[in-house]
Motif scaffolding. Structure first.
Motif, short mmCIF file in Angstrom:
data_model
loop_
_atom_site.label_atom_id
_atom_site.label_comp_id
_atom_site.label_asym_id
_atom_site.label_seq_id
_atom_site.Cartn_x
_atom_site.Cartn_y
_atom_site.Cartn_z
N LEU A 251 42.13 11.30 18.58
CA LEU A 251 42.83 10.47 19.88
C LEU A 251 44.31 10.58 19.82
O LEU A 251 44.89 10.76 20.78
CB LEU A 251 42.39 9.05 19.64
CG LEU A 251 42.87 7.99 20.83
CD1 LEU A 251 42.54 8.48 22.18
CD2 LEU A 251 42.57 6.59 20.42
N THR B 68 40.45 5.72 27.02
CA THR B 68 40.54 4.59 25.95
C THR B 68 40.69 3.17 26.64
O THR B 68 41.55 3.06 27.59
CB THR B 68 41.30 4.47 24.64
OG1 THR B 68 41.45 3.50 23.89
CG2 THR B 68 42.56 5.09 25.19
N CYS C 97 39.86 0.40 24.07
CA CYS C 97 40.07 -0.42 23.02
C CYS C 97 41.05 0.08 22.34
O CYS C 97 41.35 -0.60 21.20
CB CYS C 97 38.77 -0.49 22.34
SG CYS C 97 38.54 1.18 21.27
N ASP C 98 41.84 0.90 22.56
CA ASP C 98 42.83 1.61 21.90
C ASP C 98 42.45 1.93 20.38
O ASP C 98 43.41 1.63 19.56
CB ASP C 98 44.03 0.60 21.85
CG ASP C 98 45.39 1.26 21.66
OD1 ASP C 98 45.60 2.59 21.82
OD2 ASP C 98 46.42 0.59 21.00
N GLY C 99 41.48 2.55 20.09
CA GLY C 99 41.06 3.19 19.12
C GLY C 99 40.30 2.42 18.06
O GLY C 99 40.29 2.48 16.99
N ALA D 100 37.08 1.57 18.24
CA ALA D 100 35.63 1.93 18.06
C ALA D 100 34.72 0.93 18.94
O ALA D 100 33.81 0.69 18.45
CB ALA D 100 35.02 2.06 16.57
N ALA D 101 35.32 0.21 20.03
CA ALA D 101 34.76 -0.67 20.71
C ALA D 101 34.30 -0.11 22.01
O ALA D 101 33.53 -0.84 22.68
CB ALA D 101 35.59 -1.97 20.59
N CYS D 102 35.09 0.48 22.70
CA CYS D 102 34.75 0.91 24.32
C CYS D 102 34.05 2.04 24.41
O CYS D 102 33.22 2.15 25.20
CB CYS D 102 36.09 0.88 24.78
SG CYS D 102 37.02 2.44 24.53
N LEU D 103 33.80 3.12 23.41
CA LEU D 103 33.19 4.28 23.63
C LEU D 103 33.39 5.12 24.67
O LEU D 103 32.98 6.22 24.96
CB LEU D 103 31.60 3.86 23.81
CG LEU D 103 31.15 3.11 22.54
CD1 LEU D 103 29.59 2.89 22.75
CD2 LEU D 103 31.43 3.59 21.09
N MET D 104 34.76 4.95 25.05
CA MET D 104 35.20 5.84 26.34
C MET D 104 35.77 6.93 25.76
O MET D 104 36.26 8.10 26.66
CB MET D 104 36.32 5.12 27.09
CG MET D 104 35.64 3.75 27.93
SD MET D 104 36.87 3.08 28.79
CE MET D 104 37.26 4.10 29.94
N CYS D 105 36.09 7.11 24.50
CA CYS D 105 36.99 8.30 24.09
C CYS D 105 36.09 9.54 23.56
O CYS D 105 36.48 10.12 22.76
CB CYS D 105 37.73 7.84 22.85
SG CYS D 105 36.97 7.36 21.17
N CYS E 92 38.57 8.38 18.38
CA CYS E 92 39.46 7.35 17.75
C CYS E 92 39.00 7.32 16.23
O CYS E 92 39.76 6.72 15.32
CB CYS E 92 39.43 6.27 18.36
SG CYS E 92 37.91 5.21 18.25
#
Ligand code: FES
Length: 112
Positions: free
Chosen positions: A22, A34, A36-38, A40-45, A78
């Motif tokens: 990331l 992203t 959640c900014d890294g 490991a919560a949003c799974l967008m990365c 991330c």
């Protein structure tokens, strides 16, 4: 110092060993999403890595979050740290993909 290459734009950045994909992607302006900014919560990365020999192994949390996607080469940017050269594919943004598909369909209907 690992070289990280981001596809499809072929942007390469040299990073310190242990840098997350990331952070490397931010430096390369690779467009990794992203929310959640890294954390490991949003799974967008999610990114795709075909040869992960330059990466730290997947930790349990990342494996749980990715589920069966982990077997298809997906990693959470991330949570993934690079220690060697690696090539990373950033999937197309789903919204852009939908717009592109709509435009292609419209051009097809218009006979363009
Ligand atoms: S940045 Fe949200 S899960 Fe990776």
């Amino acid at each position: 110092m690992p070289d990280i290459t981001f596809m499809p734009d072929r942007q390469t950045v040299r990073v310190r060993p242990g840098t997350t994909l990331l952070d490397a992607g931010r430096r390369a302006n690779a467009g990794i999403r992203t929310r959640c900014d890294g954390k490991a919560a949003c799974l967008m990365c999610k990114v795709i890595v075909e040869d992960d020999t330059g990466l730290a192994p997947m930790n349990r949390n990342e494996q749980l979050k990715l589920g069966s996607l982990s077997e298809m080469g997906y990693r959470l940017a991330c949570q993934t740290r690079a220690f060697g050269n690696v090539t990373v594919t950033v999937p197309e943004d789903p919204l852009k993909a939908a717009v592109r598909a709509l435009l292609a369909k419209q051009q097809e209907e218009d006979g363009i």
